[in-house]
Design a protein around this motif. Structure first.
Motif, short mmCIF file in Angstrom:
data_model
loop_
_atom_site.label_atom_id
_atom_site.label_comp_id
_atom_site.label_asym_id
_atom_site.label_seq_id
_atom_site.Cartn_x
_atom_site.Cartn_y
_atom_site.Cartn_z
N ASP A 62 87.43 111.47 -21.48
CA ASP A 62 86.08 111.50 -20.90
C ASP A 62 85.06 112.14 -21.85
OD1 ASP A 62 83.86 111.87 -19.06
OD2 ASP A 62 85.33 111.59 -17.47
N ALA A 63 83.93 111.44 -22.01
CA ALA A 63 82.72 112.00 -22.64
C ALA A 63 82.79 112.23 -24.15
CB ALA A 63 82.29 113.29 -21.94
N THR A 97 80.51 109.04 -15.32
CA THR A 97 81.87 108.54 -15.47
C THR A 97 82.23 107.34 -14.57
OG1 THR A 97 82.51 110.72 -16.20
CG2 THR A 97 84.30 109.27 -15.52
N ASP A 193 85.20 116.81 -21.07
CA ASP A 193 84.08 116.69 -20.11
C ASP A 193 83.94 117.97 -19.28
OD1 ASP A 193 82.07 114.74 -18.82
OD2 ASP A 193 83.19 115.50 -17.11
N ASP A 240 84.16 106.83 -22.17
CA ASP A 240 83.19 106.18 -21.28
C ASP A 240 81.74 106.39 -21.69
OD1 ASP A 240 83.58 108.89 -20.75
OD2 ASP A 240 83.51 108.69 -18.57
N HIS A 241 81.39 107.57 -22.15
CA HIS A 241 80.01 107.92 -22.50
C HIS A 241 80.03 109.16 -23.36
CE1 HIS A 241 80.42 111.23 -19.71
NE2 HIS A 241 80.90 110.38 -18.82
N HIS A 254 75.24 114.77 -19.10
CA HIS A 254 75.09 113.38 -19.51
C HIS A 254 74.52 112.58 -18.36
CE1 HIS A 254 78.90 112.62 -17.38
NE2 HIS A 254 79.31 113.74 -17.93
ZN LIG Z 1 82.73 110.80 -18.04
#
Ligand SMILES: [Zn+2]
Length: 274
Positions: A62-63, A97, A193, A240-241, A254
């Motif tokens: 994540d992230a 997310t 994250d 994802d980001h 985010h």
């Molecule tokens: Zn995320």
């Protein structure tokens, strides 16, 4: 530390689903209008002599955004030099997310799949997992309990493993790989994250988590290359980001349409059966 700049015309994360469908040579979900990344398919064909992918592992930390690659190039060097393809991609707006993973694994935008903010309903439209199952592939999702990935893809003929945190996810995923039962395994980690929200995206704690995610990718890659060696296989590093430092709050966050949140990098590797 260097800052990330705007880049024009990047493909977005809705391209992941059609690309994987093309690699497996299976039909894409009916609502997926996004195009595959032809360069990825070409390189797979070159490495595998045009054979079809039989097994895939997707690692979704994540992230982990492109901004981190720019700020910490030494740490990401191992990913750049030990994978076959590095691909710059744009995330979804808002870069949250569940919005992003819904787009990544349906191949559609938030207007189509319906998740437009931080919420975790079970997706009603077809996903990559549905078309894999329709093509007789066995699918497992291994994720931290109650995370977006753990919740939004439920109610399908796939196996869900909900674990207490990243380490337990890793152990479960490695044991599933050992059994050589599944054809497609999605693995999700969230420590980076969690840390960026608690502290900031560049704190010691976040940095340590980021390094653990990079290391985990290679743990899975090495395992996959042993237990799946008789199959044509692939692994994908698919965050994802990204994230940014919110100067007012002093924490990471985010969800804005800015390069730090929106730009990410995915890495693909392919291996021929032995
Ligand atoms: Zn995320």
């Amino acid at each position: 530390m260097k800052d990330i700049a705007y880049i024009n015309n990047l493909p977005d994360i809705t391209s992941v689903t059609p690309t994987i469908c093309e690699l497996f040579q299976i039909p894409r979900p009916p609502q997926c209008k996004s195009r595959e990344i032809t360069e990825v398919v070409k390189i797979k064909n070159k490495i595998l002599n045009s054979k079809t992918i039989q097994k895939a592992l997707i690692y979704a930390p994540d992230a982990i955004g492109m901004d981190l690659h720019i700020k910490f190039p030494t740490e990401f060097n191992i990913l750049q030099t030990n994978t076959h393809i590095q691909l710059e991609l744009k995330s979804m707006i808002p870069a949250k997310t569940p919005v992003c993973f819904a787009s990544m694994f349906t191949g559609t935008t938030p207007d189509n799949h319906g998740i437009k903010k931080y919420e975790k309903p079970v997706l009603k439209i077809d996903t990559l997992f549905d078309v894999l199952v329709q093509s007789q592939k066995k699918v497992a999702i291994v994720a931290v309990k109650d995370s977006s990935i753990d919740k939004i893809f439920r109610e399908r003929s796939i196996d869900y493993y909900s674990e207490s945190y990243d380490n337990e996810v890793t152990q479960k995923a490695l044991s599933l790989l050992d059994k050589d039962y599944y054809d497609f395994i999605l693995i999700y980690h969230q420590e980076y994250d969690d840390q960026l929200h608690k502290t900031n995206p560049y704190s010691d704690q976040a940095f340590a988590a980021m390094k653990r995610h990079i290391h985990s990718f290679f743990t899975f890659k090495e395992k996959m290359n042993v237990v799946w060696k008789k199959y044509n296989r692939m692994i994908l590093f698919a965050p994802d980001h990204g994230a940014h430092l919110d100067l007012e709050k002093g924490n990471g966050d985010h969800g804005l349409n800015i390069p730090e949140d929106m730009y990410i990098k995915h890495y693909y590797s392919f291996y021929e059966n032995e």
